[in-house]
Design a protein around this motif. Structure first.
Motif, PDB file in Angstrom:
ATOM      1  N   ASN A   1      15.275 -69.749  22.847  1.00  0.00           N
ATOM      2  CA  ASN A   1      16.235 -70.683  22.244  1.00  0.00           C
ATOM      3  C   ASN A   1      16.744 -71.701  23.246  1.00  0.00           C
ATOM      4  OD1 ASN A   1      16.142 -69.562  19.754  1.00  0.00           O
ATOM      5  ND2 ASN A   1      17.927 -68.231  20.041  1.00  0.00           N
ATOM      6  N   LEU A   2      17.084 -71.237  24.444  1.00  0.00           N
ATOM      7  CA  LEU A   2      17.615 -72.149  25.467  1.00  0.00           C
ATOM      8  C   LEU A   2      16.623 -73.260  25.775  1.00  0.00           C
ATOM      9  CD1 LEU A   2      19.224 -69.548  27.915  1.00  0.00           C
ATOM     10  CD2 LEU A   2      20.452 -71.301  26.629  1.00  0.00           C
ATOM     11  N   ILE A   3      15.346 -72.888  25.814  1.00  0.00           N
ATOM     12  CA  ILE A   3      14.303 -73.878  26.104  1.00  0.00           C
ATOM     13  C   ILE A   3      14.119 -74.813  24.907  1.00  0.00           C
ATOM     14  CG2 ILE A   3      11.834 -74.197  26.549  1.00  0.00           C
ATOM     15  CD1 ILE A   3      11.949 -71.450  28.027  1.00  0.00           C
ATOM     16  N   ALA A   4      13.965 -74.218  23.734  1.00  0.00           N
ATOM     17  CA  ALA A   4      13.699 -75.030  22.537  1.00  0.00           C
ATOM     18  C   ALA A   4      14.835 -75.999  22.244  1.00  0.00           C
ATOM     19  CB  ALA A   4      13.445 -74.118  21.340  1.00  0.00           C
ATOM     20  N   ASN A   5      16.089 -75.579  22.519  1.00  0.00           N
ATOM     21  CA  ASN A   5      17.247 -76.444  22.252  1.00  0.00           C
ATOM     22  C   ASN A   5      17.480 -77.490  23.334  1.00  0.00           C
ATOM     23  OD1 ASN A   5      17.699 -74.886  20.034  1.00  0.00           O
ATOM     24  ND2 ASN A   5      19.325 -73.648  20.969  1.00  0.00           N
ATOM     25  N   GLY A   6      16.725 -77.405  24.423  1.00  0.00           N
ATOM     26  CA  GLY A   6      16.924 -78.362  25.515  1.00  0.00           C
ATOM     27  C   GLY A   6      18.144 -78.042  26.366  1.00  0.00           C
ATOM     28  N   ASP A   7      18.679 -76.816  26.261  1.00  0.00           N
ATOM     29  CA  ASP A   7      19.827 -76.427  27.086  1.00  0.00           C
ATOM     30  C   ASP A   7      19.421 -76.211  28.537  1.00  0.00           C
ATOM     31  OD1 ASP A   7      21.598 -76.454  24.960  1.00  0.00           O
ATOM     32  OD2 ASP A   7      21.091 -74.400  24.378  1.00  0.00           O
ATOM     33  N   VAL A   8      18.177 -75.851  28.741  1.00  0.00           N
ATOM     34  CA  VAL A   8      17.647 -75.701  30.105  1.00  0.00           C
ATOM     35  C   VAL A   8      16.280 -76.372  30.151  1.00  0.00           C
ATOM     36  CG1 VAL A   8      18.806 -73.481  30.509  1.00  0.00           C
ATOM     37  CG2 VAL A   8      16.477 -73.503  29.616  1.00  0.00           C
ATOM     38  N   LYS A   9      15.915 -76.808  31.350  1.00  0.00           N
ATOM     39  CA  LYS A   9      14.599 -77.433  31.530  1.00  0.00           C
ATOM     40  C   LYS A   9      13.547 -76.362  31.799  1.00  0.00           C
ATOM     41  CE  LYS A   9      12.357 -81.251  31.845  1.00  0.00           C
ATOM     42  NZ  LYS A   9      12.396 -82.148  30.707  1.00  0.00           N
ATOM     43  N   LEU A  10      13.960 -75.372  32.596  1.00  0.00           N
ATOM     44  CA  LEU A  10      13.061 -74.281  32.978  1.00  0.00           C
ATOM     45  C   LEU A  10      13.786 -72.952  32.837  1.00  0.00           C
ATOM     46  CD1 LEU A  10      11.799 -75.745  36.401  1.00  0.00           C
ATOM     47  CD2 LEU A  10      10.576 -75.873  34.212  1.00  0.00           C
ATOM     48  N   VAL A  11      13.019 -71.898  32.573  1.00  0.00           N
ATOM     49  CA  VAL A  11      13.574 -70.539  32.646  1.00  0.00           C
ATOM     50  C   VAL A  11      12.775 -69.769  33.682  1.00  0.00           C
ATOM     51  CG1 VAL A  11      13.739 -68.324  31.446  1.00  0.00           C
ATOM     52  CG2 VAL A  11      14.565 -70.380  30.324  1.00  0.00           C
ATOM     53  N   VAL A  12      13.489 -69.296  34.712  1.00  0.00           N
ATOM     54  CA  VAL A  12      12.853 -68.502  35.775  1.00  0.00           C
ATOM     55  C   VAL A  12      13.626 -67.184  35.807  1.00  0.00           C
ATOM     56  CG1 VAL A  12      12.020 -68.514  38.149  1.00  0.00           C
ATOM     57  CG2 VAL A  12      12.518 -70.687  37.018  1.00  0.00           C
ATOM     58  N   ALA A  13      13.284 -66.268  34.926  1.00  0.00           N
ATOM     59  CA  ALA A  13      14.166 -65.128  34.669  1.00  0.00           C
ATOM     60  C   ALA A  13      13.379 -63.869  34.286  1.00  0.00           C
ATOM     61  CB  ALA A  13      15.163 -65.490  33.566  1.00  0.00           C
ATOM     62  N   THR A  14      12.564 -63.375  35.222  1.00  0.00           N
ATOM     63  CA  THR A  14      11.736 -62.175  34.974  1.00  0.00           C
ATOM     64  C   THR A  14      11.105 -62.267  33.580  1.00  0.00           C
ATOM     65  OG1 THR A  14      13.616 -60.832  34.152  1.00  0.00           O
ATOM     66  CG2 THR A  14      13.123 -60.699  36.510  1.00  0.00           C
ATOM     67  N   TYR A  15      10.546 -63.433  33.302  1.00  0.00           N
ATOM     68  CA  TYR A  15      10.150 -63.822  31.945  1.00  0.00           C
ATOM     69  C   TYR A  15       8.649 -63.573  31.748  1.00  0.00           C
ATOM     70  CZ  TYR A  15      10.818 -66.975  27.848  1.00  0.00           C
ATOM     71  OH  TYR A  15      10.937 -67.521  26.599  1.00  0.00           O
ATOM     72  N   THR A  16       8.324 -62.471  31.100  1.00  0.00           N
ATOM     73  CA  THR A  16       6.924 -62.108  30.884  1.00  0.00           C
ATOM     74  C   THR A  16       6.229 -63.083  29.929  1.00  0.00           C
ATOM     75  OG1 THR A  16       7.353 -59.778  31.290  1.00  0.00           O
ATOM     76  CG2 THR A  16       5.400 -60.293  29.969  1.00  0.00           C
ATOM     77  N   ILE A  17       5.045 -63.503  30.346  1.00  0.00           N
ATOM     78  CA  ILE A  17       4.221 -64.381  29.503  1.00  0.00           C
ATOM     79  C   ILE A  17       3.570 -63.520  28.421  1.00  0.00           C
ATOM     80  CG2 ILE A  17       2.170 -65.867  29.486  1.00  0.00           C
ATOM     81  CD1 ILE A  17       2.666 -66.302  32.549  1.00  0.00           C
ATOM     82  N   ASN A  18       3.781 -63.871  27.165  1.00  0.00           N
ATOM     83  CA  ASN A  18       3.008 -63.194  26.107  1.00  0.00           C
ATOM     84  C   ASN A  18       2.833 -64.118  24.901  1.00  0.00           C
ATOM     85  OD1 ASN A  18       5.312 -62.937  24.440  1.00  0.00           O
ATOM     86  ND2 ASN A  18       5.796 -60.910  25.271  1.00  0.00           N
ATOM     87  N   ASP A  19       1.939 -63.734  24.000  1.00  0.00           N
ATOM     88  CA  ASP A  19       1.570 -64.626  22.892  1.00  0.00           C
ATOM     89  C   ASP A  19       2.727 -64.881  21.934  1.00  0.00           C
ATOM     90  OD1 ASP A  19      -0.911 -64.978  23.896  1.00  0.00           O
ATOM     91  OD2 ASP A  19      -1.882 -63.455  22.622  1.00  0.00           O
ATOM     92  N   LYS A  20       3.543 -63.857  21.719  1.00  0.00           N
ATOM     93  CA  LYS A  20       4.671 -64.017  20.805  1.00  0.00           C
ATOM     94  C   LYS A  20       5.595 -65.137  21.311  1.00  0.00           C
ATOM     95  CE  LYS A  20       8.142 -61.178  18.541  1.00  0.00           C
ATOM     96  NZ  LYS A  20       9.210 -60.374  19.126  1.00  0.00           N
ATOM     97  N   ARG A  21       5.873 -65.109  22.598  1.00  0.00           N
ATOM     98  CA  ARG A  21       6.747 -66.138  23.181  1.00  0.00           C
ATOM     99  C   ARG A  21       6.043 -67.488  23.243  1.00  0.00           C
ATOM    100  NH1 ARG A  21       9.046 -61.944  27.787  1.00  0.00           N
ATOM    101  NH2 ARG A  21      10.471 -60.872  26.361  1.00  0.00           N
ATOM    102  N   LYS A  22       4.722 -67.433  23.418  1.00  0.00           N
ATOM    103  CA  LYS A  22       3.974 -68.699  23.517  1.00  0.00           C
ATOM    104  C   LYS A  22       3.899 -69.437  22.174  1.00  0.00           C
ATOM    105  CE  LYS A  22       0.318 -67.636  26.350  1.00  0.00           C
ATOM    106  NZ  LYS A  22      -0.822 -68.029  27.209  1.00  0.00           N
ATOM    107  N   ALA A  23       4.293 -68.768  21.101  1.00  0.00           N
ATOM    108  CA  ALA A  23       4.381 -69.473  19.822  1.00  0.00           C
ATOM    109  C   ALA A  23       5.574 -70.431  19.846  1.00  0.00           C
ATOM    110  CB  ALA A  23       4.537 -68.466  18.689  1.00  0.00           C
ATOM    111  N   LYS A  24       6.531 -70.183  20.744  1.00  0.00           N
ATOM    112  CA  LYS A  24       7.762 -70.992  20.773  1.00  0.00           C
ATOM    113  C   LYS A  24       7.921 -71.841  22.033  1.00  0.00           C
ATOM    114  CE  LYS A  24      10.339 -67.602  18.085  1.00  0.00           C
ATOM    115  NZ  LYS A  24      11.177 -66.429  18.247  1.00  0.00           N
ATOM    116  N   VAL A  25       7.397 -71.350  23.151  1.00  0.00           N
ATOM    117  CA  VAL A  25       7.559 -72.070  24.431  1.00  0.00           C
ATOM    118  C   VAL A  25       6.221 -72.069  25.165  1.00  0.00           C
ATOM    119  CG1 VAL A  25       9.989 -71.357  24.656  1.00  0.00           C
ATOM    120  CG2 VAL A  25       8.210 -69.987  25.756  1.00  0.00           C
TER     121      VAL A  25
END
Ligand code: GLU
Length: 284
Positions: free
Chosen positions: A99-123
């Protein structure tokens, strides 16, 4: 009266100055090009990190930030044209990152953020820049939990919106009594006072908690490798240009030795044995 007038004039001037700045492109939001376009006013970049993960992303009581993710974010920001004092760190709890990324509240998220397909549908992601594995944290004197199946019928704690919670529910121990909290501190308190029997998330995060001065001797990692958790830097879906630039920054960080230095400095004290830097695969 004269004084009042002067004050009012100053106020108007201040408002005009603020408006002029706003028109000039200065904004509280992350600038739309990551500050990378030629001649762009590079005021600041907003980056989402964790605030409660020692060794990775931590906000200390004096308002400072530390951890491996903070160092990665700072390095990448510099490559994008932002000095450390131009970074605004914003808390990005696990369930809010997309949400933070999609809403433009942050430019980047660097937060132990695992890459996966479910998330890649949104970011989109850049990276990966780190490989962790899901593990368990239990009380130091516990001998009843040595493998994932032992969690069935046990009280388990994890964080909402994390891959770890999902893995437990869908495959590792579907019968575990899983409690999902917004952050990790509630789980640690629960583990200590026996409200829960184990906490599950990435071993990198758990090692940081176990090594904290206030937790010394209280907890231990089970030492399991329950999943692969490749960390990526989250960014707006479709922003190829930013993805390419962040990938280049990550590669440079590994090549010039800064990556290893950051791993050693932040994760070394907890005795964490990090995997070597993974190959960058996103966007290619
Ligand atoms: N790396 C995992 C995830 O992205 C667990 C840690 C976290 O919640 O940040 O879901």
């Amino acid at each position: 009266m004269k004084v009042f007038k002067a004050g009012a004039a100053a106020a108007v001037a201040a408002v005009l100055a603020l408006t002029a700045t706003a028109c000039g492109g200065s904004s509280d939001k992350a600038s739309s090009d990551g500050g990378a376009s030629a001649g762009a006013k590079k005021d600041k970049i907003v980056i989402g990190i964790k605030f409660d993960q020692p060794g990775l992303g931590l906000k200390t009581p004096d308002g400072k930030y530390s951890g491996f993710d903070v160092d990665v974010a700072t390095y990448v920001a510099k490559e994008l044209g932002y000095q450390p004092d131009q970074i605004e760190f914003k808390q990005a709890v696990s369930a809010e990152r997309e949400n933070l990324i999609a809403n433009g509240d942050v430019k980047l998220v660097v937060a132990t953020y695992t890459i996966n397909d479910k998330r890649k549908a949104k970011v989109d992601f850049a990276g990966p820049y780190f490989l962790a594995h899901q593990d368990l944290l239990v009380r130091a004197d516990d001998t009843s939990i040595t493998k994932a199946e032992d969690l069935n019928k046990k009280k388990l704690c994890s964080v909402a919106g994390s891959t770890s919670a999902q893995n437990v529910k869908t495959k590792l121990a579907p019968e575990a009594d899983l409690k999902e909290n917004p952050g990790y501190s509630e789980c640690l308190t629960g583990l200590e006072n026996k409200a829960v029997d184990a906490l599950t998330t990435d071993n990198s995060i758990l090692a940081g908690y176990a090594a904290q001065e206030k937790n010394k001797g209280k907890f231990k990692l089970a030492g399991l490798n329950l999943s692969n958790e490749p960390y990526g830097i989250g960014l707006k879906k479709g922003d190829k240009d930013l993805q390419t630039k962040v990938n280049a920054a990550l590669k440079k960080m590994v090549d010039d030795g800064s990556w290893q230095k950051a791993v050693d400095a932040n994760l070394g004290p907890a005795g964490y044995k990090a995997e070597p830097a993974p190959q960058i695969t996103e966007g290619s």
